[in-house]
Enzyme design. Structure first.
Site, PDB file in Angstrom:
ATOM      1  N   LYS A 135       0.470  -3.726   1.903  1.00 46.42           N
ATOM      2  CA  LYS A 135       1.825  -4.115   1.966  1.00 46.42           C
ATOM      3  C   LYS A 135       2.613  -3.663   0.692  1.00 46.42           C
ATOM      4  O   LYS A 135       3.541  -3.314   0.864  1.00 46.42           O
ATOM      5  CB  LYS A 135       2.039  -5.371   2.368  1.00 46.42           C
ATOM      6  CG  LYS A 135       2.021  -5.677   3.939  1.00 46.42           C
ATOM      7  CD  LYS A 135       2.540  -6.779   4.491  1.00 46.42           C
ATOM      8  CE  LYS A 135       2.526  -6.858   6.014  1.00 46.42           C
ATOM      9  NZ  LYS A 135       3.016  -8.118   6.437  1.00 46.42           N
ATOM     10  N   LYS A 219      -3.517  -0.198  15.250  1.00 46.60           N
ATOM     11  CA  LYS A 219      -3.082  -1.516  15.981  1.00 46.60           C
ATOM     12  C   LYS A 219      -1.899  -1.254  16.457  1.00 46.60           C
ATOM     13  O   LYS A 219      -1.006  -0.495  16.064  1.00 46.60           O
ATOM     14  CB  LYS A 219      -3.091  -2.971  15.092  1.00 46.60           C
ATOM     15  CG  LYS A 219      -3.794  -3.923  15.698  1.00 46.60           C
ATOM     16  CD  LYS A 219      -3.747  -4.976  14.721  1.00 46.60           C
ATOM     17  CE  LYS A 219      -3.192  -6.332  15.386  1.00 46.60           C
ATOM     18  NZ  LYS A 219      -3.342  -7.288  14.783  1.00 46.60           N
ATOM     19  N   LYS A 222       5.151  -2.441  16.012  1.00 47.23           N
ATOM     20  CA  LYS A 222       6.676  -2.023  16.073  1.00 47.23           C
ATOM     21  C   LYS A 222       6.878  -0.853  15.083  1.00 47.23           C
ATOM     22  O   LYS A 222       7.166  -1.166  14.142  1.00 47.23           O
ATOM     23  CB  LYS A 222       7.644  -3.114  15.776  1.00 47.23           C
ATOM     24  CG  LYS A 222       9.199  -2.811  16.099  1.00 47.23           C
ATOM     25  CD  LYS A 222      10.143  -3.771  15.351  1.00 47.23           C
ATOM     26  CE  LYS A 222      11.275  -3.381  15.021  1.00 47.23           C
ATOM     27  NZ  LYS A 222      11.688  -3.515  13.541  1.00 47.23           N
TER      28      LYS A 222
END
Ligand code: TRP
Length: 352
Positions: A135, A219, A222
């Protein structure tokens, strides 16, 4: 028997006879981030399992709004996300009477114990967290990497430890954070004396990994660049049918469950298995062609999401707020006691 407090032993591990009654159900804790709309991956990977665990566990479920702030957010964004996910959980059968269902920031003990846990978490440990590495380097992380993104696993440990949790059902992507929670709990216990229950990790069997329908190596999430790959819980029948019809498969025309060689087909089988409580390998034997597999999977998914959509429409903002207020009171009653225990163990001067 795991190291640590045995005030709430699991019935199936060595039970300290002087502790809680054997009829005590194991306590389960899990958290979900209020970021963005829910999709089928969230539902089959987590929410469905949460719903079930209520039957034979003492369940504590938390919308982790403080965690959502580790990536930059617009003012108000987390509030909207919290309402949405809380409504979704209620519509999916999380029962605020049977379970403790609340919002993290409503129980200040989380932030407080989060700080204490940072003091027993090593910089080096946090540096090894793959989620932080991903991230903090990902494009579009807007260049700003917060210190909170780095220390987040210490707050996650606090979330879990505040409830004397036995079992933490999370996906495989959280394995490392769970291991860290166990490590820091054990470290705290050995430094300050037996204080925390050391939790177990549990990965749900079916549906833990729902992949993107267009990029089955990723995966489901959104995602802006794969709108066809993500089935949203609010999708219409038409949208669901279209997404499954267009799902990426392969050219060999054989229906077989093999994630490595056949990621697209295996994902369809896995989704069908998770929605119908069957086994993907067994299901594969029922199909010779991709078309019927896609159609049946779409239908199975619709049979799950349509009733949830109906329920969602009947839950008002007030209903959500009321349920969460009850949950926050129940959660505080448990968490404050454990926080006190931790402060006492460390040996801070307590206010008179
Ligand atoms: N880190 C988890 C995630 O990103 C969410 C989470 C926060 C959590 N605290 C938790 C999960 C405690 C389980 C237990 O999905």
């Amino acid at each position: 028997m795991v190291a640590g407090r045995s005030a709430r032993p699991l019935p199936y591990i060595c039970v300290n006879s002087s502790s809680a009654a054997p009829s005590d159900r194991p306590r389960v804790f899990s958290g979900i981030q209020p970021s963005g709309s829910s999709h089928l991956g969230n539902y089959l990977g987590a929410i469905k399992n949460w719903h079930r665990l209520q039957d034979d566990h003492d369940a504590v479920y938390c919308v982790v709004d403080l965690h959502a702030l580790t990536l930059p957010k617009e003012a108000g964004e987390v509030l909207a996300g919290t309402m949405d996910i809380a409504r979704m959980l209620l519509a999916s059968g999380i029962d605020p009477e049977r379970s403790v269902f609340f919002v993290q920031s409503h129980v200040p003990a989380h932030a407080e114990l989060g700080w204490l846990m940072q003091t027993v978490t090593a910089y080096g440990e946090l540096s090894r967290m793959t989620q932080f590495k991903d991230k903090s380097t990902r494009d579009g992380a807007s260049g700003f990497v917060s210190a909170a993104l780095f220390t987040y696993p210490a707050l996650q440990a606090a979330d879990i430890l505040l409830y004397d949790t036995n079992v933490v059902p999370v996906g495989d992507d959280q394995r490392q954070h769970l291991e860290l929670s166990r490590d820091v709990a054990t470290r705290f216990n050995s430094r300050y004396g037996d204080t925390f229950v050391v939790p177990e990790h549990r990965i749900p069997e079916a549906g833990a990994r729902v992949m993107d329908l267009q990029h089955p190596e990723n995966k489901m999430s959104k995602s802006v660049d794969s709108p066809l790959g993500t089935v949203n819980m609010l999708d219409t029948r038409k949208e669901v049918e279209k997404k499954f019809k267009k799902a990426v498969t392969d050219n060999d025309g054989e229906v077989r469950f093999d994630r490595e060689a056949k990621p697209g087909v295996s994902n369809l089988l896995e989704i069908l298995a998770a929605t119908t409580d069957a086994d993907p390998t067994t299901l594969a034997a029922n199909y010779e062609q991709y078309g019927p597999l896609k159609a049946d999977t779409a239908e199975a998914v619709l049979s799950i999401i349509e009733p949830i959509q109906e329920k969602l429409a009947s839950i008002s903002d007030d209903d959500v707020s009321d349920a969460l207020a009850v949950g926050a009171a129940k959660a505080s009653a448990i968490a404050e006691g454990v926080l006190d225990r931790a402060y006492d163990a460390v040996g801070l001067m307590r206010r008179r």
